[in-house]
Design an enzyme around this catalytic site. Structure first.
Site, PDB file in Angstrom:
ATOM      1  N   GLU A  53      -0.242   3.610  -3.906  1.00 40.70           N
ATOM      2  CA  GLU A  53      -0.446   2.278  -4.059  1.00 40.70           C
ATOM      3  C   GLU A  53      -1.158   1.808  -5.471  1.00 40.70           C
ATOM      4  O   GLU A  53      -2.061   2.447  -5.782  1.00 40.70           O
ATOM      5  CB  GLU A  53      -1.125   1.705  -2.798  1.00 40.70           C
ATOM      6  CG  GLU A  53      -1.469   0.309  -2.900  1.00 40.70           C
ATOM      7  CD  GLU A  53      -2.308  -0.074  -1.529  1.00 40.70           C
ATOM      8  OE1 GLU A  53      -2.560  -1.253  -1.319  1.00 40.70           O
ATOM      9  OE2 GLU A  53      -2.968   0.823  -1.060  1.00 40.70           O
ATOM     10  N   LYS A 123       3.495  -6.542  -0.173  1.00 40.29           N
ATOM     11  CA  LYS A 123       2.502  -6.112   0.774  1.00 40.29           C
ATOM     12  C   LYS A 123       2.199  -7.430   1.704  1.00 40.29           C
ATOM     13  O   LYS A 123       1.757  -8.156   1.471  1.00 40.29           O
ATOM     14  CB  LYS A 123       1.149  -5.514   0.457  1.00 40.29           C
ATOM     15  CG  LYS A 123       0.222  -5.064   1.355  1.00 40.29           C
ATOM     16  CD  LYS A 123      -0.822  -4.414   0.823  1.00 40.29           C
ATOM     17  CE  LYS A 123      -1.905  -3.669   1.867  1.00 40.29           C
ATOM     18  NZ  LYS A 123      -3.146  -3.086   1.107  1.00 40.29           N
ATOM     19  N   CYS A 158       0.511   0.672   2.725  1.00 44.31           N
ATOM     20  CA  CYS A 158      -0.832   1.252   2.725  1.00 44.31           C
ATOM     21  C   CYS A 158      -1.197   0.384   4.468  1.00 44.31           C
ATOM     22  O   CYS A 158      -0.893   0.847   5.471  1.00 44.31           O
ATOM     23  CB  CYS A 158      -2.076   0.529   2.231  1.00 44.31           C
ATOM     24  SG  CYS A 158      -3.607   1.426   2.225  1.00 44.31           S
TER      25      CYS A 158
END
Length: 274
Positions: A53, A123, A158
């Site tokens: 990430e 995200k 994540c």
């Protein structure tokens, strides 16, 4: 020590490599150099390489610094990724610090293919314990299904991993592989691996979690955290001397497993409000 080579299956085998490496804070050029060094060590028959990430910056909480280094989708980082993918002949996945056309900032995942096609997804779930949820903007669309070399692939980042509805497989839109670039601290390594394994089992897919190494003010990121799980929740990674992890994914075996135990057909129908 694992063996040093894998041979792709004739049944739509997919050789995947995850590269955990330390990320210099807010230093795009040095991180691109580090990534290029790592990519030069990837075995030539690899189909997909996964980077951590925010691989060019690490997590940057400072608004002024974000404004200075965030890039658009046609910026230097994505242009470099396209050149790498074409040169090496494998797809590259990860995330970078992106600036949208609206002037907002995103933790943006990418999947760059050797022929130049690029898929982006932002995200959705921003980590509330840090300032990510205050300085970045959440994604407003479900992760798309990427069709690559006969496989259906999804990409999340994540903290998205903690929300199973976000990655739930549906019978009419089955995907086979979930890629998760991460900055997950060692303090919660048990949960990281547990969640990746759970997503693999509940969706009857492979999962790949590529985590950074090193440390920053938010935590430590030790080697050995990156993992690859099969649809039964077993870690199938092989670790090389340089720290790269590999696995050979077999689509035919995956489909046969779903036929023997078709749990995906019992999936509850639902909609997500964005």
């Amino acid at each position: 020590m694992a063996t040093e080579s894998l041979s792709p299956s004739i049944n739509q085998g997919m050789k995947i490599c995850a590269i955990p490496f330390d990320i210099a804070y807010a230093d795009v050029e040095n991180n691109l150099i580090s990534a290029a060094h790592q990519l030069n060590q990837v075995e030539p028959d690899t189909d997909i390489v996964v980077l951590p990430e925010l691989f060019t910056t690490s997590f940057v909480p400072d608004a002024k610094t974000i404004a200075e280094i965030a890039e658009t989708n046609d910026g230097h980082t994505v242009d470099t990724l396209k050149r790498w993918a074409q040169y090496f002949g494998f797809a590259i996945a990860g995330s970078f610090l992106a600036k949208g056309d609206n002037g907002k900032y995103y933790n943006r995942a990418f999947f760059v293919e050797p022929m130049g096609d690029v898929t982006f997804t932002d995200k959705r779930h921003l980590f509330p314990i840090s300032s990510e949820s205050r300085t970045y903007t959440p994604g407003n669309a479900l992760p798309p299904t990427i069709r690559y070399r006969g496989w259906n692939i999804k990409l999340v980042v994540c903290y998205d991993l903690r929300f199973p509805v976000w990655t739930r497989n549906q019978p009419e839109n089955l995907y086979d592989l979930l890629i998760v670039p991460s900055n997950w601290p060692v303090a919660r390594v048990k949960q990281f691996k547990l969640l990746l394994s759970a997503r693999a089992v509940e969706n009857q897919i492979y999962t790949v979690g590529c985590n950074r190494t090193g440390s920053d003010k938010f935590g430590d990121y030790t080697t050995g955290m990156s993992v690859i799980f099969d649809n039964l929740g077993d870690d199938i990674k092989e670790t090389r001397r340089n720290g790269h992890i590999y696995a050979l994914l077999d689509l035919q075996n995956l489909k046969e497993g779903r036929e023997r135990f078709p749990a995906y057909l019992s999936t509850d129908r639902f909609t997500i409000d964005l």
